[in-house]
Write an enzyme that holds these catalytic residues in place. Structure first.
Site, PDB file in Angstrom:
ATOM      1  N   LYS A  87      39.469  28.562  51.503  1.00  0.00           N
ATOM      2  CA  LYS A  87      40.067  28.956  50.221  1.00  0.00           C
ATOM      3  C   LYS A  87      40.244  27.706  49.366  1.00  0.00           C
ATOM      4  CE  LYS A  87      43.548  32.384  48.998  1.00  0.00           C
ATOM      5  NZ  LYS A  87      44.791  33.025  49.461  1.00  0.00           N
TER       6      LYS A  87
HETATM    7  O1  G3P Z   1      47.330  34.976  48.703  1.00  0.00           O
HETATM    8  C1  G3P Z   1      47.429  34.886  47.343  1.00  0.00           C
HETATM    9  C2  G3P Z   1      48.226  35.960  46.644  1.00  0.00           C
HETATM   10  O2  G3P Z   1      47.975  37.205  47.203  1.00  0.00           O
HETATM   11  C3  G3P Z   1      49.688  35.664  46.466  1.00  0.00           C
HETATM   12  O3  G3P Z   1      50.458  36.778  46.155  1.00  0.00           O
HETATM   13  O4  G3P Z   1      52.677  37.880  45.918  1.00  0.00           O
HETATM   14  O5  G3P Z   1      52.540  35.372  46.022  1.00  0.00           O
HETATM   15  O6  G3P Z   1      51.762  36.595  44.011  1.00  0.00           O
HETATM   16  P1  G3P Z   1      51.932  36.627  45.490  1.00  0.00           P
END
Ligand code: G3P
Length: 218
Positions: A87
């Site tokens: 990533k």
């Molecule tokens: O993994 C990246 C993403 O899904 C993060 O989500 O909930 O931290 O905005 P969030």
């Protein structure tokens, strides 16, 4: 559409995997830190632990922000297990790194994507996945799902092979809408995946079936 779980929690990964619907896992530095993982050796071991639970792509994020650092880390991560996807953040050195890794057969997931222009660049660099963060876009009073639609259309129109991996999923509606819009993958925390199970009429119907089953005196 593939289902990935967005967590570094091994119990939750096991629970989703045991449902038989899990295709992969995504993690990020915040999710890893939340599990209390400290030090390079523990980080690497944790990725191997995840790969041993799920037979599918596991996104492991680089921590460097410069090209050389990202490439060195990417080789280390990719060497851990055949299912690791590296990533890489949507920054200038990140795009260069994605191009290098693609040319060298290492799959990538371009993260922190918030616009169609960024998604276009990621696809041009040959990213395997692009991760638009729809929940975080919604948080700014904009429409994250609209971005998914835009990216899906652009990729289809031009025949890009990069898969649209809808990230920052916050609820069941996000998952269903992503399916309607043609996202290739959603990555979601466990509660939203399990939320797909529920409907009040199912609960009422089950209660009635259980009541009537008792009448049959099995
Ligand atoms: O993994 C990246 C993403 O899904 C993060 O989500 O909930 O931290 O905005 P969030």
């Amino acid at each position: 559409m593939q289902f990935f779980i967005d967590t570094a929690n091994l119990d939750q990964i096991r629970e989703a995997n045991e449902l038989g619907i899990l295709d992969g896992v995504t993690t990020n530095p915040s999710l890893m830190a939340k599990e209390g993982i400290k030090g390079r050796a523990s980080i690497l071991k944790h990725y191997v632990d995840i790969c041993e639970i799920v037979d599918g792509p596991v996104s492991a994020e680089v921590l460097s922000t410069d090209y050389e650092g990202m490439i060195a880390e990417a080789h280390e991560l990719a060497g851990l297990h055949k299912n690791i996807v590296v990533k890489i953040p949507m920054i200038k050195d990140g795009i260069k790194a994605i191009r290098y890794l693609t040319d060298n057969g290492i799959p990538t997931n371009c993260t922190l994507v918030f616009s169609a222009g960024q998604a276009l660049l990621a696809a041009k660099a040959g990213a395997t996945y692009v991760s638009p963060f729809i929940g975080r876009i919604d948080d700014t009073s904009n429409d994250g799902l609209q971005l998914i639609e835009q990216i899906v259309n652009i990729y289809r129109y031009h025949g890009f092979e990069t898969q649209v991996l809808a990230a920052s999923i916050r609820n069941v509606n996000h998952i269903v809408k992503c399916a309607e819009l043609g996202a290739d993958v959603i990555t979601s925390p466990l509660p939203s995946i399990l939320g797909l199970l529920y409907h009040p009429l199912t609960d009422l119907g089950m209660a009635k079936f259980i009541e009537d089953t008792r009448k049959m005196e099995l």
